[in-house]
Design a protein around this motif. Structure first.
Motif, mmCIF file in Angstrom:
data_model
loop_
_atom_site.group_PDB
_atom_site.id
_atom_site.type_symbol
_atom_site.label_atom_id
_atom_site.label_comp_id
_atom_site.label_asym_id
_atom_site.label_seq_id
_atom_site.Cartn_x
_atom_site.Cartn_y
_atom_site.Cartn_z
ATOM 1 N N VAL A 263 29.505 39.366 51.938
ATOM 2 C CA VAL A 263 28.804 40.509 52.515
ATOM 3 C C VAL A 263 27.684 40.019 53.437
ATOM 4 O O VAL A 263 27.518 40.506 54.560
ATOM 5 C CB VAL A 263 28.226 41.423 51.408
ATOM 6 N N LEU A 264 26.930 39.023 52.960
ATOM 7 C CA LEU A 264 25.816 38.501 53.756
ATOM 8 C C LEU A 264 26.319 37.840 55.038
ATOM 9 O O LEU A 264 25.790 38.069 56.122
ATOM 10 C CB LEU A 264 24.994 37.503 52.928
ATOM 11 N N LYS A 265 27.342 37.032 54.904
ATOM 12 C CA LYS A 265 27.909 36.341 56.072
ATOM 13 C C LYS A 265 28.423 37.358 57.098
ATOM 14 O O LYS A 265 28.157 37.234 58.290
ATOM 15 C CB LYS A 265 29.039 35.417 55.592
ATOM 16 N N ASN A 266 29.147 38.376 56.610
ATOM 17 C CA ASN A 266 29.694 39.382 57.523
ATOM 18 C C ASN A 266 28.602 40.198 58.206
ATOM 19 O O ASN A 266 28.829 40.765 59.261
ATOM 20 C CB ASN A 266 30.669 40.313 56.790
ATOM 21 N N SER A 267 27.429 40.245 57.586
ATOM 22 C CA SER A 267 26.313 40.952 58.215
ATOM 23 C C SER A 267 25.597 40.074 59.242
ATOM 24 O O SER A 267 24.670 40.529 59.897
ATOM 25 C CB SER A 267 25.307 41.403 57.153
ATOM 26 N N GLY A 268 25.978 38.799 59.314
ATOM 27 C CA GLY A 268 25.411 37.937 60.347
ATOM 28 C C GLY A 268 24.464 36.863 59.838
ATOM 29 O O GLY A 268 23.891 36.094 60.618
ATOM 30 N N LEU A 269 24.291 36.794 58.536
ATOM 31 C CA LEU A 269 23.400 35.781 57.973
ATOM 32 C C LEU A 269 24.097 34.417 57.978
ATOM 33 O O LEU A 269 25.296 34.331 57.765
ATOM 34 C CB LEU A 269 23.075 36.166 56.524
ATOM 35 N N LYS A 270 23.321 33.354 58.218
ATOM 36 C CA LYS A 270 23.897 32.018 58.209
ATOM 37 C C LYS A 270 23.773 31.424 56.807
ATOM 38 O O LYS A 270 22.708 31.500 56.198
ATOM 39 C CB LYS A 270 23.157 31.134 59.214
ATOM 40 N N LEU B 194 10.566 35.267 42.517
ATOM 41 C CA LEU B 194 10.119 34.174 43.364
ATOM 42 C C LEU B 194 10.823 34.177 44.725
ATOM 43 O O LEU B 194 10.194 34.070 45.769
ATOM 44 C CB LEU B 194 10.329 32.837 42.645
ATOM 45 N N THR B 195 12.139 34.331 44.695
ATOM 46 C CA THR B 195 12.888 34.324 45.960
ATOM 47 C C THR B 195 12.484 35.495 46.848
ATOM 48 O O THR B 195 12.378 35.351 48.063
ATOM 49 C CB THR B 195 14.410 34.348 45.697
ATOM 50 N N ARG B 196 12.247 36.648 46.227
ATOM 51 C CA ARG B 196 11.814 37.801 47.029
ATOM 52 C C ARG B 196 10.471 37.521 47.693
ATOM 53 O O ARG B 196 10.265 37.850 48.858
ATOM 54 C CB ARG B 196 11.740 39.053 46.154
ATOM 55 N N TRP B 197 9.596 36.889 46.946
ATOM 56 C CA TRP B 197 8.294 36.532 47.524
ATOM 57 C C TRP B 197 8.489 35.563 48.691
ATOM 58 O O TRP B 197 7.907 35.742 49.766
ATOM 59 C CB TRP B 197 7.377 35.922 46.455
ATOM 60 N N VAL B 198 9.327 34.547 48.483
ATOM 61 C CA VAL B 198 9.570 33.542 49.531
ATOM 62 C C VAL B 198 10.124 34.220 50.791
ATOM 63 O O VAL B 198 9.701 33.922 51.906
ATOM 64 C CB VAL B 198 10.548 32.440 49.037
ATOM 65 N N MET B 199 11.033 35.151 50.604
ATOM 66 C CA MET B 199 11.632 35.824 51.772
ATOM 67 C C MET B 199 10.605 36.659 52.527
ATOM 68 O O MET B 199 10.522 36.585 53.751
ATOM 69 C CB MET B 199 12.769 36.734 51.326
ATOM 70 N N ASN B 200 9.853 37.448 51.797
ATOM 71 C CA ASN B 200 8.820 38.269 52.432
ATOM 72 C C ASN B 200 7.833 37.409 53.201
ATOM 73 O O ASN B 200 7.544 37.653 54.371
ATOM 74 C CB ASN B 200 8.051 39.068 51.366
ATOM 75 N N GLU B 201 7.347 36.394 52.510
ATOM 76 C CA GLU B 201 6.325 35.518 53.082
ATOM 77 C C GLU B 201 6.843 34.802 54.332
ATOM 78 O O GLU B 201 6.156 34.723 55.345
ATOM 79 C CB GLU B 201 5.925 34.502 52.001
ATOM 80 N N SER B 202 8.076 34.294 54.260
ATOM 81 C CA SER B 202 8.554 33.497 55.389
ATOM 82 C C SER B 202 8.946 34.385 56.574
ATOM 83 O O SER B 202 8.790 33.972 57.724
ATOM 84 C CB SER B 202 9.666 32.542 54.970
ATOM 85 N N ILE B 203 9.416 35.587 56.313
ATOM 86 C CA ILE B 203 9.697 36.489 57.447
ATOM 87 C C ILE B 203 8.385 36.902 58.112
ATOM 88 O O ILE B 203 8.285 36.946 59.339
ATOM 89 C CB ILE B 203 10.522 37.722 56.997
ATOM 90 N N ASP B 204 7.352 37.161 57.316
ATOM 91 C CA ASP B 204 6.039 37.456 57.898
ATOM 92 C C ASP B 204 5.549 36.286 58.750
ATOM 93 O O ASP B 204 4.968 36.480 59.817
ATOM 94 C CB ASP B 204 5.009 37.773 56.794
ATOM 95 N N GLN B 205 5.793 35.074 58.274
ATOM 96 C CA GLN B 205 5.384 33.891 59.036
ATOM 97 C C GLN B 205 6.183 33.766 60.330
ATOM 98 O O GLN B 205 5.630 33.424 61.376
ATOM 99 C CB GLN B 205 5.560 32.629 58.168
ATOM 100 N N ASP C 66 18.199 44.995 53.294
ATOM 101 C CA ASP C 66 17.152 46.015 53.455
ATOM 102 C C ASP C 66 15.852 45.396 53.966
ATOM 103 O O ASP C 66 15.174 45.965 54.814
ATOM 104 C CB ASP C 66 16.876 46.734 52.123
ATOM 105 N N LEU C 67 15.519 44.229 53.421
ATOM 106 C CA LEU C 67 14.271 43.576 53.822
ATOM 107 C C LEU C 67 14.283 43.237 55.319
ATOM 108 O O LEU C 67 13.296 43.446 56.030
ATOM 109 C CB LEU C 67 14.067 42.297 52.989
ATOM 110 N N ILE C 68 15.417 42.732 55.774
ATOM 111 C CA ILE C 68 15.548 42.362 57.186
ATOM 112 C C ILE C 68 15.395 43.594 58.082
ATOM 113 O O ILE C 68 14.709 43.558 59.101
ATOM 114 C CB ILE C 68 16.896 41.631 57.412
ATOM 115 N N THR C 69 16.006 44.696 57.660
ATOM 116 C CA THR C 69 15.882 45.942 58.423
ATOM 117 C C THR C 69 14.433 46.421 58.433
ATOM 118 O O THR C 69 13.867 46.749 59.474
ATOM 119 C CB THR C 69 16.760 47.043 57.791
ATOM 120 N N GLU C 70 13.838 46.412 57.242
ATOM 121 C CA GLU C 70 12.468 46.898 57.081
ATOM 122 C C GLU C 70 11.481 46.090 57.930
ATOM 123 O O GLU C 70 10.579 46.642 58.560
ATOM 124 C CB GLU C 70 12.128 46.771 55.597
ATOM 125 N N LYS C 71 11.671 44.769 57.967
ATOM 126 C CA LYS C 71 10.752 43.905 58.729
ATOM 127 C C LYS C 71 11.076 43.920 60.223
ATOM 128 O O LYS C 71 10.294 43.399 61.023
ATOM 129 C CB LYS C 71 10.820 42.464 58.221
#
Ligand code: C2E
Ligand code: CA
Ligand code: CA
Ligand code: CA
Length: 277
Positions: free
Chosen positions: A167-174, A89-100, A133-138
């Motif tokens: 790891v996520l925070k150090n990569s720049g995610l809030k 579910l979360t993967r779907w939400v991420m894909n969908e919202s980045i596309d949006q 990976d998703l962020i890079t890919e998109k």
């Protein structure tokens, strides 16, 4: 009297069986809801109270069920959690919202997106890698995403959760602590999490103008959070009084029905065009 009681008991048992059946059916259907494109995201504006501008939206999932109509997340997220469906579910939400995000961007609308993640996501050792990976890919800037995490998502396996979050925070995610004030952790404990934002739960904000206790809770949370270098989002702003009260006290962001209910993606553009923000 005994007879009536027995009858009541029978009816009661039938209702329980009915509910269980209903639930089992829902569980089965949930598994295919993603593939059948029955899930949909609504977006609720998060207003920057200093800039008076909507900079973010929170993605909130709904299930557009073919027979039952729109099912709110509180009715199926707990089931998805129990069924081990939250990673999908979360993967779907991420894909969908980045596309949006990209779609809005192509229309000249710049809106960062906040996504809710659950305990199961942080238990999945591949979660971090997947997100990056998703962020890079998109091809989207990493600052586009904020992850909202409730404290219960961390408490069951804090060591692993903190490792992934770092790891996520150090990569720049809030990262944001959601529903602050409803759990059992102290702010001192939560401060060990690598977060930059704290969302005060709506239960403290909804009645702000009529509750002296809530005012004390919210103003001391604001002070404490600011002293710890965290920015604060107030959710559940339902009237103008609460909005102004929060602005006066330096709350950074606000969200709530008074500003806007969660809207489907198309309506967000209209809302932005017609709102003062
Ligand atoms: P949350 O993350 O605390 O989201 C805020 C909830 O409060 C949303 O309910 C929103 O519609 C509602 N809300 C916003 N402003 C107001 C207000 O002014 N007054 C009141 N009374 N309510 C307001 P919603 O959309 O029904 O979502 C409920 C919960 O379901 C969310 O609470 C979140 O915990 C969960 N959820 C929703 N979408 C997702 C998702 O994609 N993934 C995960 N893991 N959880 C989700
Ligand atoms: Ca949230
Ligand atoms: Ca919340
Ligand atoms: Ca919540």
């Amino acid at each position: 009297y005994a007879k009536k009681n027995k009858l009541e008991q029978q009816i009661y048992n039938q209702q329980i069986d009915g509910n269980t059946l209903d639930r089992l059916q829902l569980i089965n259907e949930l598994k295919s809801a993603i593939d059948n494109e029955e899930l949909v995201l609504f977006y609720q504006p998060k207003l920057d109270l200093k800039l008076k501008k909507v900079t973010h939206v929170e993605a909130l999932v709904r299930w557009r069920h073919p027979d039952r109509g729109m099912i709110p997340p509180d009715d199926f997220i707990p089931i998805a959690e129990q069924m081990g469906q939250m990673n999908a579910l979360t993967r779907w939400v991420m894909n969908e919202s980045i596309d949006q995000y990209l779609k809005w961007k192509s229309q000249g609308i710049e809106l960062c997106i906040a996504i809710n993640i659950s305990a199961e996501n942080l238990k999945d050792v591949h979660f971090c890698r997947y997100v990056l990976d998703l962020i890079t890919e998109k091809g989207v800037p990493i600052e586009v995403l904020t992850l909202e995490i409730t404290e219960d998502a961390v408490v069951s396996d804090p060591e692993n959760a903190i490792k992934q979050l770092k790891v996520l925070k150090n990569s720049g995610l809030k990262l944001s602590i959601d529903d602050y004030g409803t759990g059992y952790s102290s702010l001192a404990q939560l401060k060990q999490l690598p977060v930059s934002e704290l969302k005060i739960d709506k239960s403290f904000v909804q009645n702000l103008m009529v509750s002296a206790d809530d005012q004390i809770i919210v103003s001391s949370t604001l002070q404490l959070a600011h002293n710890l270098g965290l920015s604060v989002v107030a959710e559940g702003i339902e009237d103008e009084g609460a909005l102004n009260w929060l602005i006066e006290r330096g709350c950074e962001m606000g969200q709530g029905y008074y500003l806007s209910r969660p809207l489907d993606a198309e309506k967000i553009a209209d809302w932005l065009a017609n709102s003062p923000y």
